[in-house]
Design an enzyme around this catalytic site. Structure first.
Site, PDB file in Angstrom:
ATOM      1  N   HIS A   1       0.832  -1.202   0.000  1.00 26.84           N
ATOM      2  CA  HIS A   1       0.000   0.000   0.000  1.00 26.84           C
ATOM      3  C   HIS A   1       0.868   1.254   0.000  1.00 26.84           C
ATOM      4  CE1 HIS A   1      -2.343  -3.297   1.686  1.00 26.84           C
ATOM      5  NE2 HIS A   1      -3.431  -2.663   1.293  1.00 26.84           N
TER       6      HIS A   1
ATOM      7  N   HIS B   1      -4.189   3.216  -3.466  1.00 24.19           N
ATOM      8  CA  HIS B   1      -4.324   2.711  -2.092  1.00 24.19           C
ATOM      9  C   HIS B   1      -3.513   1.439  -1.847  1.00 24.19           C
ATOM     10  CE1 HIS B   1      -6.096   0.921   1.486  1.00 24.19           C
ATOM     11  NE2 HIS B   1      -6.212  -0.172   0.751  1.00 24.19           N
TER      12      HIS B   1
ATOM     13  N   GLU C   1     -18.146  -3.901  24.404  1.00 19.07           N
ATOM     14  CA  GLU C   1     -17.321  -5.109  24.554  1.00 19.07           C
ATOM     15  C   GLU C   1     -16.083  -5.072  23.658  1.00 19.07           C
ATOM     16  OE1 GLU C   1     -20.566  -5.167  23.733  1.00 19.07           O
ATOM     17  OE2 GLU C   1     -21.545  -5.899  25.544  1.00 19.07           O
TER      18      GLU C   1
ATOM     19  N   HIS D   1     -29.080 -14.988  24.823  1.00 16.32           N
ATOM     20  CA  HIS D   1     -27.999 -14.803  25.787  1.00 16.32           C
ATOM     21  C   HIS D   1     -27.261 -16.101  26.120  1.00 16.32           C
ATOM     22  CE1 HIS D   1     -29.644 -10.886  26.068  1.00 16.32           C
ATOM     23  NE2 HIS D   1     -29.045 -10.552  27.191  1.00 16.32           N
TER      24      HIS D   1
HETATM   25  C1  LIG Z   1     -11.447  -4.580   9.714  1.00 16.12           C
HETATM   26  C2  LIG Z   1     -10.898  -4.384   8.343  1.00 16.12           C
HETATM   27  N1  LIG Z   1     -11.738  -4.415   7.296  1.00 16.12           N
HETATM   28  C3  LIG Z   1     -11.269  -4.276   6.040  1.00 16.12           C
HETATM   29  C4  LIG Z   1      -9.932  -4.127   5.820  1.00 16.12           C
HETATM   30  C5  LIG Z   1      -9.395  -4.044   4.415  1.00 16.12           C
HETATM   31  N2  LIG Z   1      -8.966  -2.659   4.157  1.00 16.12           N
HETATM   32  C6  LIG Z   1      -7.701  -2.277   4.245  1.00 16.12           C
HETATM   33  S1  LIG Z   1      -7.508  -0.629   4.048  1.00 16.12           S
HETATM   34  C7  LIG Z   1      -9.159  -0.408   3.834  1.00 16.12           C
HETATM   35  C8  LIG Z   1      -9.765   0.956   3.671  1.00 16.12           C
HETATM   36  C9  LIG Z   1      -8.898   1.904   3.025  1.00 16.12           C
HETATM   37  O1  LIG Z   1      -9.320   3.199   3.243  1.00 16.12           O
HETATM   38  P1  LIG Z   1      -8.591   4.146   4.269  1.00 16.12           P
HETATM   39  O2  LIG Z   1      -8.752   3.602   5.604  1.00 16.12           O
HETATM   40  O3  LIG Z   1      -9.133   5.494   4.018  1.00 16.12           O
HETATM   41  O4  LIG Z   1      -7.077   4.060   3.881  1.00 16.12           O
HETATM   42  P2  LIG Z   1      -6.346   4.781   2.667  1.00 16.12           P
HETATM   43  O5  LIG Z   1      -7.046   4.347   1.407  1.00 16.12           O
HETATM   44  O6  LIG Z   1      -6.467   6.228   2.891  1.00 16.12           O
HETATM   45  O7  LIG Z   1      -4.962   4.267   2.732  1.00 16.12           O
HETATM   46  C10 LIG Z   1      -9.821  -1.618   3.899  1.00 16.12           C
HETATM   47  C11 LIG Z   1     -11.296  -1.770   3.709  1.00 16.12           C
HETATM   48  C12 LIG Z   1      -9.078  -4.096   6.946  1.00 16.12           C
HETATM   49  N3  LIG Z   1      -7.774  -3.964   6.829  1.00 16.12           N
HETATM   50  N4  LIG Z   1      -9.589  -4.201   8.179  1.00 16.12           N
END
Ligand SMILES: Cc1ncc(C[n+]2csc(CCOP(=O)(O)OP(=O)(O)O)c2C)c(N)n1
Length: 677
Positions: free
Chosen positions: A47, A278, A427, A489
């Site tokens: 990334h 990304h 939680e 529960h």
């Molecule tokens: C709990 C979770 N769900 C999904 C992902 C997969 N994932 C990695 S980055 C991302 C989103 C990217 O958007 P952002 O947080 O704005 O990061 P940027 O593109 O700015 O680097 C996702 C859905 C993850 N790492 N963790």
């Protein structure tokens, strides 16, 4: 200029970058950008966008604010830096490399995402100094950071700000802010007034699917202000603005969110500002164009000497601070210093064994017929007196979980001298914060909820198991035995699901003595989390004899041997051990010889020597009884075994009515045994 920019690039058609106000800081940030682009390109995965976007803000933080010493990564009073947006791992790896952490060599950056490297896809605690916690599942790092900031306040209240006085900085992304867990912990941090928590939010309006407006129209500033935070928005590429905002945040009486407007993949000629940057290598042409726009002439993985020297200087800033701290620690009275250092090493006080023995004696003397949750509360009354590093809490189920010891005082905003946290109905946030408390060091967190809601905490439990940190979950109401609250529960598949998690020890004690033993084992286990599954309903005292050893330590043991050669072995955990004992008695009346094996912890039993396991399980056919699904029991039952337990969800009725209704009775266990003979 170099080879890298010699290929045809689209850069010519793209407007040049505006001149930075501080060219030196921009060049230092560009070193991060280049390393991120190059490492991702070489790995053919990763990334690059976030590290390139947040490089300026991170440069300001690491060169002007963060107190750390690469030569002493574990210095207890260092500032904590949490990369909650763990997908941007190259940002952290580049920073650790540039500031001089010995673990993070250039070679490691070249081996980004390769087997056995320190530079895993997402940062993993323990892989290299400077990685405070494992991140990647979005929101978790944010959750940890609240635990860290809280741990700092608790330890400062106890040991004084002379030796505990640091900030917790977080880099969070849109994804972190979207995840529910961050809402929970942000609300908690605001409530507790954790003003030394400073979050740099990468406000780049881009996530994987595209612009965040596809799914996200919150106003995070308003939201965080509503939680009781200070929140402001700045230009994340303006170094002075970042520095001023951090300075304001340091002085704030509340936690701070600094929304840094940034451009994802800042500098890339065509992919800056869009989702394409990304999570994929930029490609040779795009990288060449970025090098040109950033005026970065070096070949891949080469850092110009002047920039390297600037970074090393930033890395050296912390050493005198660390030495001054060591001097202050020397001035702390001997006993207090020894206690502080013991806590940092994670060693338990020597009085634990004695305390557990004393509680067990009391249980025996009283012939305590109590629920294991209640026994756990009694154990805690003693433990908190001898283990001052215990920090308890519950997700708003304190009277049900029996998690608050008699001498424990609530942690409150502005008064952090207590050791009991009212986590509220959060939680997931609780479990994430507990991980943060544990990785901070100096404290042992435990927290309670109903076992059925372990699902709400599971992502953080998994990370505790993965990191191997000592946190203890007190999960009560562990079966249909909870009764009237009904099937929503009543945990059914939870034990199986939790036992499936590598590294988690699941304890299901059968009586007060086993409860005390399991507490001792959970505390003594330094390298992983433990979960105590405890009953709502009362259970008989099964372990009446006094024994010096902790019989639960091997995970399972013969509680009642057959009178004569075994014809059948009855395996059980928790509340069903007394069911098995009653079945054994019934069978004995008919002249059938059954042994009862109590199995409080499968994970420990798996690790016990094979001959011990064989002796406990025996060669006779087996019946297992547990008020939960069968899933997983096959490993203990053998080819001819029979399981007595749940096949579906429970029902709403008093607990005593539910056991017969679902056929979890001594008679049914005895029937199963008879069917085997
Ligand atoms: C709990 C979770 N769900 C999904 C992902 C997969 N994932 C990695 S980055 C991302 C989103 C990217 O958007 P952002 O947080 O704005 O990061 P940027 O593109 O700015 O680097 C996702 C859905 C993850 N790492 N963790």
């Amino acid at each position: 200029m170099t080879t890298a920019s010699s290929s045809a690039t689209p850069a010519a058609s793209v407007a040049p970058l505006p001149a930075p106000r501080d060219p030196k800081l921009r060049r230092m940030a560009n070193a991060i950008r280049a390393l991120a682009m190059d490492a991702v390109e070489r790995a053919k995965s990763g990334h690059p966008g976030m590290p390139m976007g947040m490089a300026d803000a991170a440069t300001v933080l690491f060169t002007q604010f963060l107190r750390f010493d690469p030569r002493a990564p574990d210095w207890p009073d260092r500032d904590r830096f949490v990369l909650s947006a763990g997908h941007g791992s190259m940002l952290l790896y580049a920073l650790l490399h540039l500031t001089g952490y010995a673990d993070m060599t250039l070679d490691e950056l070249r081996r980004f995402r390769q087997l056995g490297s320190r530079t895993a896809g997402h940062p993993e605690r323990g892989h290299a100094g400077g990685i405070e916690t494992t991140t990647g599942p979005l929101g978790q790092g944010f959750g940890n950071s609240v635990g860290m900031a809280l741990a700092e306040r608790l330890l400062a209240a106890e040991f004084g700000e002379e030796i505990v006085d640091h900030y917790t900085y977080v880099l969070a992304s849109d994804g972190d802010l979207m995840e529910g867990v961050s809402h929970e912990v942000a609300s908690l941090a605001g409530h507790l007034g954790l003003n030394k928590l400073i979050v740099l939010y990468d406000d780049n309006s881009v996530s994987i699917d595209g612009p965040t407006e596809l799914a996200f129209s919150d106003d995070p500033l308003l939201r965080f202000r509503g939680y009781g935070w200070a929140a402001e928005r700045i230009d994340g590429h303006d170094h002075a603005a970042v520095a001023e905002a951090i300075r304001r945040a340091q002085k704030s009486d509340r936690p701070s969110l600094i929304a840094c407007r940034t451009t994802i993949a800042f500098g890339a000629p065509t992919k800056a500002g869009i989702a394409a940057a990304h999570g994929a290598p930029l490609g040779a042409a795009e990288i060449a164009g970025a090098r040109e726009r950033l005026s970065w002439g070096e070949p891949p993985f080469v850092i110009p000497e002047d920039i390297r020297a600037e970074w090393r200087e930033a890395g050296a800033r912390g050493e005198p601070l660390r030495r001054a701290w060591e001097d202050r620690l020397k001035c702390v009275p001997t006993e207090c210093r020894a206690e502080f250092l013991r806590r940092q090493r994670g060693e338990l006080p020597s009085r634990l064994g004695e305390a557990i023995a004393q509680v067990c004696t009391e249980f025996r003397e009283k012939n305590a017929k109590v629920a294991t949750r209640q026994a756990s509360g009694t154990v805690l009354d003693t433990l908190t007196q001898v283990i001052p590093e215990l920090v308890g809490g519950s997700a708003d189920l304190t009277p049900s979980n029996n998690t608050k010891a008699k001498d424990q005082k609530d942690v409150r905003r502005g008064d952090y001298s207590g050791h009991y946290i009212r986590y509220g109905v959060r939680e997931h946030g609780m479990a994430a914060a507990m991980n943060g408390i544990a990785v901070h060091g100096g404290l042992i967190p435990y927290g309670g909820t109903f076992l059925t809601f372990s699902d709400y905490a599971r992502p953080s439990i998994r990370l505790a198991a993965f990191m191997g940190v000592r946190v203890i979950y007190v999960m009560t109401h562990d079966s249909i035995g909870l009764g009237e609250d009904g099937p929503t529960h009543q945990p059914i598949e939870h034990l199986a699901a939790l036992r499936a998690m590598p590294g988690l020890c699941v304890y299901r004690p059968a009586d007060p003595i086993e409860t005390a033993e399991c507490w001792a084992l959970a505390l003594e286990r330094r390298d992983g989390p433990s979960l105590l599954a405890l009953t709502r309903q009362s259970l008989p005292l099964l372990r009446r004899e006094s024994a010096p050893e902790n019989r639960s330590a091997q995970g399972a043991y013969v509680l009642a041997e057959a009178e004569g050669a075994r014809q059948v072995t009855l395996l059980a955990t928790g509340s069903e051990v007394s069911v098995a004992i009653a079945a054994r008695d019934a069978l004995a009346q008919e002249g059938m010889r059954a042994a009862v094996v109590s199995m409080p912890c499968w994970e420990l039993f798996e690790k016990a020597p094979e001959d011990y396991r064989d002796a406990v399980l025996g060669a006779a056919p087996r019946v297992a009884v547990e008020a939960a699904v069968e899933f997983g029991w096959d490993r203990w039952l053998g080819p001819r075994g029979v399981f007595v337990g749940m096949k579906g969800f429970g029902a709403s009725a008093p607990g005593e009515a539910l056991f017969p209704y679902f056929g979890i009775t001594p008679e049914k266990v005895a029937d199963a045994a008879r069917s085997l003979l």
